[in-house]
Design an enzyme around this catalytic site. Structure first.
Site, mmCIF file in Angstrom:
data_model
loop_
_atom_site.group_PDB
_atom_site.id
_atom_site.type_symbol
_atom_site.label_atom_id
_atom_site.label_comp_id
_atom_site.label_asym_id
_atom_site.label_seq_id
_atom_site.Cartn_x
_atom_site.Cartn_y
_atom_site.Cartn_z
ATOM 1 C CG ASN A 108 1.885 3.297 -1.660
ATOM 2 O OD1 ASN A 108 1.906 4.204 -0.813
ATOM 3 N ND2 ASN A 108 1.315 2.123 -1.429
ATOM 4 C CG HIS A 110 2.277 -2.139 1.271
ATOM 5 N ND1 HIS A 110 1.047 -1.702 1.717
ATOM 6 C CD2 HIS A 110 2.344 -3.463 1.577
ATOM 7 C CE1 HIS A 110 0.389 -2.718 2.245
ATOM 8 N NE2 HIS A 110 1.154 -3.795 2.175
ATOM 9 C CB SER A 137 7.376 -3.274 -1.207
ATOM 10 O OG SER A 137 7.486 -4.553 -0.625
ATOM 11 C CG ASP A 146 -1.098 -1.940 -1.045
ATOM 12 O OD1 ASP A 146 -0.756 -0.756 -1.227
ATOM 13 O OD2 ASP A 146 -1.754 -2.325 -0.059
HETATM 14 C C1 GRF Z 1 3.994 3.750 6.918
HETATM 15 O O1 GRF Z 1 4.249 2.580 7.622
HETATM 16 C C2 GRF Z 1 3.688 3.446 5.474
HETATM 17 O O2 GRF Z 1 4.385 2.371 4.973
HETATM 18 C C3 GRF Z 1 2.226 3.104 5.554
HETATM 19 O O3 GRF Z 1 1.694 4.014 6.486
HETATM 20 C C4 GRF Z 1 2.713 4.421 7.390
HETATM 21 C C5 GRF Z 1 2.777 5.922 7.305
HETATM 22 O O4 GRF Z 1 3.651 6.482 8.242
HETATM 23 N N1 GRF Z 1 1.627 3.128 4.240
HETATM 24 P P1 GRF Z 1 4.145 7.970 8.083
HETATM 25 O O5 GRF Z 1 2.912 8.863 7.993
HETATM 26 O O6 GRF Z 1 5.002 8.055 6.861
HETATM 27 O O7 GRF Z 1 4.921 8.254 9.342
#
Ligand code: GRF
Length: 193
Positions: A108, A110, A137, A146
Protein backbone atom coordinates in the site's frame (compact mmCIF):
# COMPACT_ATOMS: atom_id res chain seq x y z
CA UNK A 1 12.33 -11.91 -18.42
CA UNK A 2 9.47 -13.24 -16.28
CA UNK A 3 7.40 -10.43 -14.92
CA UNK A 4 5.39 -10.68 -11.73
CA UNK A 5 1.67 -10.16 -12.25
CA UNK A 6 0.14 -7.37 -10.19
CA UNK A 7 -3.49 -6.40 -9.56
CA UNK A 8 -4.03 -2.77 -8.56
CA UNK A 9 -7.02 -1.79 -6.40
CA UNK A 10 -8.30 1.78 -6.63
CA UNK A 11 -11.30 3.83 -5.53
CA UNK A 12 -10.93 7.06 -7.46
CA UNK A 13 -8.77 8.95 -9.93
CA UNK A 14 -6.01 6.34 -9.84
CA UNK A 15 -2.95 8.52 -10.42
CA UNK A 16 -0.72 6.14 -8.43
CA UNK A 17 -2.09 3.24 -10.46
CA UNK A 18 -1.28 5.17 -13.65
CA UNK A 19 2.27 5.72 -12.40
CA UNK A 20 2.59 1.97 -11.75
CA UNK A 21 1.30 1.23 -15.26
CA UNK A 22 3.70 3.66 -16.95
CA UNK A 23 6.68 2.38 -14.98
CA UNK A 24 5.77 -1.17 -16.01
CA UNK A 25 6.23 -0.22 -19.66
CA UNK A 26 10.00 -0.25 -19.22
CA UNK A 27 11.32 -3.49 -20.69
CA UNK A 28 13.33 -4.26 -17.56
CA UNK A 29 10.50 -3.60 -15.09
CA UNK A 30 9.99 -6.64 -12.88
CA UNK A 31 6.19 -6.47 -12.83
CA UNK A 32 3.21 -6.03 -15.14
CA UNK A 33 -0.27 -4.82 -14.23
CA UNK A 34 -2.81 -7.50 -15.18
CA UNK A 35 -5.93 -6.08 -13.51
CA UNK A 36 -7.24 -2.81 -12.15
CA UNK A 37 -10.21 -3.31 -9.84
CA UNK A 38 -12.35 -0.81 -7.99
CA UNK A 39 -15.12 -0.72 -5.41
CA UNK A 40 -16.57 2.15 -7.45
CA UNK A 41 -17.62 1.12 -10.97
CA UNK A 42 -17.44 4.81 -12.00
CA UNK A 43 -13.88 5.39 -10.73
CA UNK A 44 -12.09 7.54 -13.34
CA UNK A 45 -9.01 5.36 -13.00
CA UNK A 46 -10.87 2.47 -14.64
CA UNK A 47 -11.18 4.45 -17.90
CA UNK A 48 -7.45 5.07 -17.88
CA UNK A 49 -6.72 1.37 -17.39
CA UNK A 50 -9.12 0.36 -20.16
CA UNK A 51 -7.46 2.83 -22.53
CA UNK A 52 -4.13 1.18 -21.73
CA UNK A 53 -5.57 -2.22 -22.60
CA UNK A 54 -5.60 -3.51 -19.04
CA UNK A 55 -8.44 -5.73 -17.75
CA UNK A 56 -10.69 -3.89 -15.32
CA UNK A 57 -13.33 -4.82 -12.79
CA UNK A 58 -15.66 -2.42 -11.03
CA UNK A 59 -18.23 -3.45 -8.46
CA UNK A 60 -19.92 -1.34 -5.82
CA UNK A 61 -19.50 -2.50 -2.22
CA UNK A 62 -22.71 -0.75 -1.17
CA UNK A 63 -25.10 -2.88 0.84
CA UNK A 64 -22.62 -5.77 1.09
CA UNK A 65 -20.82 -7.27 4.03
CA UNK A 66 -17.07 -6.57 3.97
CA UNK A 67 -16.03 -10.23 3.63
CA UNK A 68 -18.67 -10.87 0.99
CA UNK A 69 -17.43 -7.96 -1.15
CA UNK A 70 -13.77 -8.91 -0.66
CA UNK A 71 -14.57 -12.45 -1.85
CA UNK A 72 -15.93 -11.02 -5.11
CA UNK A 73 -12.82 -8.89 -5.66
CA UNK A 74 -10.61 -11.81 -4.68
CA UNK A 75 -12.24 -14.07 -7.26
CA UNK A 76 -11.46 -11.51 -10.00
CA UNK A 77 -7.89 -11.17 -8.81
CA UNK A 78 -7.45 -14.96 -8.86
CA UNK A 79 -8.93 -15.10 -12.36
CA UNK A 80 -6.44 -12.48 -13.57
CA UNK A 81 -3.54 -14.63 -12.43
CA UNK A 82 -2.16 -11.82 -10.23
CA UNK A 83 0.50 -12.83 -7.73
CA UNK A 84 0.67 -9.46 -5.96
CA UNK A 85 -1.74 -6.69 -5.06
CA UNK A 86 -0.94 -2.99 -5.01
CA UNK A 87 -3.46 -0.86 -3.12
CA UNK A 88 -3.45 2.62 -4.67
CA UNK A 89 -5.96 4.95 -3.08
CA UNK A 90 -8.23 2.02 -2.23
CA UNK A 91 -10.56 3.54 0.35
CA UNK A 92 -11.93 0.31 1.82
CA UNK A 93 -10.85 -1.51 4.93
CA UNK A 94 -10.07 -5.12 4.04
CA UNK A 95 -11.47 -8.19 5.77
CA UNK A 96 -9.02 -10.24 7.86
CA UNK A 97 -9.57 -13.22 5.51
CA UNK A 98 -8.49 -11.20 2.50
CA UNK A 99 -5.45 -9.72 4.27
CA UNK A 100 -4.21 -13.09 5.54
CA UNK A 101 -4.63 -14.71 2.13
CA UNK A 102 -2.36 -12.05 0.56
CA UNK A 103 0.07 -11.71 3.43
CA UNK A 104 3.48 -10.55 2.18
CA UNK A 105 2.13 -10.07 -1.33
CA UNK A 106 0.06 -6.92 -0.86
CA UNK A 107 1.55 -3.40 -0.70
CA UNK A 108 0.00 0.00 0.00
CA UNK A 109 1.05 3.62 -0.46
CA UNK A 110 0.25 6.01 2.36
CA UNK A 111 0.73 9.79 2.24
CA UNK A 112 2.75 10.25 5.44
CA UNK A 113 6.07 9.24 6.90
CA UNK A 114 4.79 6.20 8.78
CA UNK A 115 4.51 5.45 11.65
CA UNK A 116 3.36 9.08 11.82
CA UNK A 117 -0.22 9.91 10.80
CA UNK A 118 -1.92 6.64 10.02
CA UNK A 119 -5.43 6.99 8.62
CA UNK A 120 -6.87 10.13 7.02
CA UNK A 121 -6.01 13.86 6.86
CA UNK A 122 -2.29 13.17 6.98
CA UNK A 123 -1.15 16.45 5.39
CA UNK A 124 -3.32 18.58 7.64
CA UNK A 125 -1.98 16.77 10.69
CA UNK A 126 1.66 17.15 9.61
CA UNK A 127 1.21 20.90 9.00
CA UNK A 128 -0.66 21.41 12.28
CA UNK A 129 2.08 19.60 14.17
CA UNK A 130 4.64 22.03 12.73
CA UNK A 131 6.62 19.23 11.05
CA UNK A 132 9.40 20.26 8.69
CA UNK A 133 8.60 17.30 6.42
CA UNK A 134 5.63 15.34 5.24
CA UNK A 135 6.09 12.49 2.83
CA UNK A 136 4.89 9.12 1.72
CA UNK A 137 5.52 5.49 2.60
CA UNK A 138 5.09 2.16 0.85
CA UNK A 139 4.42 -0.67 3.25
CA UNK A 140 3.34 -4.29 3.39
CA UNK A 141 -0.33 -4.58 4.31
CA UNK A 142 -1.11 -6.31 7.59
CA UNK A 143 -4.31 -6.59 9.61
CA UNK A 144 -3.71 -3.24 11.38
CA UNK A 145 -4.46 -0.12 9.30
CA UNK A 146 -1.30 1.48 7.80
CA UNK A 147 0.84 -0.54 10.18
CA UNK A 148 2.85 -3.14 8.22
CA UNK A 149 6.62 -3.09 7.61
CA UNK A 150 7.73 0.00 5.69
CA UNK A 151 9.61 -0.80 2.48
CA UNK A 152 10.43 2.75 1.38
CA UNK A 153 9.74 6.40 2.12
CA UNK A 154 10.24 9.81 0.51
CA UNK A 155 10.40 13.01 2.55
CA UNK A 156 8.63 16.08 1.16
CA UNK A 157 9.55 19.49 2.63
CA UNK A 158 6.70 21.49 4.14
CA UNK A 159 6.91 25.10 2.97
CA UNK A 160 5.79 28.09 5.07
CA UNK A 161 2.14 28.80 4.31
CA UNK A 162 1.51 25.34 2.80
CA UNK A 163 -2.13 24.29 2.81
CA UNK A 164 -2.94 20.56 3.05
CA UNK A 165 -3.75 20.67 -0.68
CA UNK A 166 -0.37 22.24 -1.53
CA UNK A 167 1.43 19.54 0.41
CA UNK A 168 -0.77 16.79 -1.03
CA UNK A 169 0.03 17.92 -4.59
CA UNK A 170 3.80 17.80 -4.04
CA UNK A 171 3.58 14.57 -2.09
CA UNK A 172 1.68 12.96 -4.96
CA UNK A 173 4.68 13.52 -7.26
CA UNK A 174 6.84 11.73 -4.70
CA UNK A 175 4.26 8.93 -4.37
CA UNK A 176 4.28 8.25 -8.09
CA UNK A 177 8.04 7.75 -8.11
CA UNK A 178 8.30 5.87 -4.84
CA UNK A 179 5.54 3.34 -5.44
CA UNK A 180 6.77 1.98 -8.76
CA UNK A 181 10.36 1.85 -7.57
CA UNK A 182 9.53 0.03 -4.34
CA UNK A 183 7.04 -2.37 -5.94
CA UNK A 184 9.51 -3.27 -8.70
CA UNK A 185 12.30 -3.82 -6.16
CA UNK A 186 10.09 -5.89 -3.89
CA UNK A 187 8.85 -8.29 -6.52
CA UNK A 188 12.30 -8.56 -8.12
CA UNK A 189 13.72 -9.64 -4.77
CA UNK A 190 10.94 -12.23 -4.46
CA UNK A 191 11.51 -13.54 -8.00
CA UNK A 192 15.28 -13.72 -7.66
CA UNK A 193 15.13 -14.95 -4.08
C1 GRF B 1 -2.92 9.05 -2.60
O1 GRF B 1 -2.49 10.20 -1.96
C2 GRF B 1 -2.60 7.83 -1.78
O2 GRF B 1 -1.44 7.93 -1.06
C3 GRF B 1 -3.77 7.81 -0.83
O3 GRF B 1 -4.88 8.19 -1.62
C4 GRF B 1 -4.43 8.99 -2.71
C5 GRF B 1 -4.91 8.31 -3.96
O4 GRF B 1 -4.66 9.06 -5.11
N1 GRF B 1 -3.88 6.53 -0.18
P1 GRF B 1 -4.73 8.38 -6.53
O5 GRF B 1 -6.11 7.74 -6.67
O6 GRF B 1 -3.62 7.38 -6.64
O7 GRF B 1 -4.57 9.51 -7.51
Amino acid sequence: MTKAKVAVLISGRGSNMAALVYAAKAADCSYEVVLVASNDPDAPGLDFARAEGIATFGHSHKGMKRAEFDAIINAEIQKSGAEYIALAGYMRLLSPEFVSQWEGRMLNIHPSLLPKYKGLHTHERAIEAGDAYGGCSVHIVTAELDDGPVLGQTQVAILPGDTPDDLAARTLIAEHQLYSRVLAGYVRQEIEG
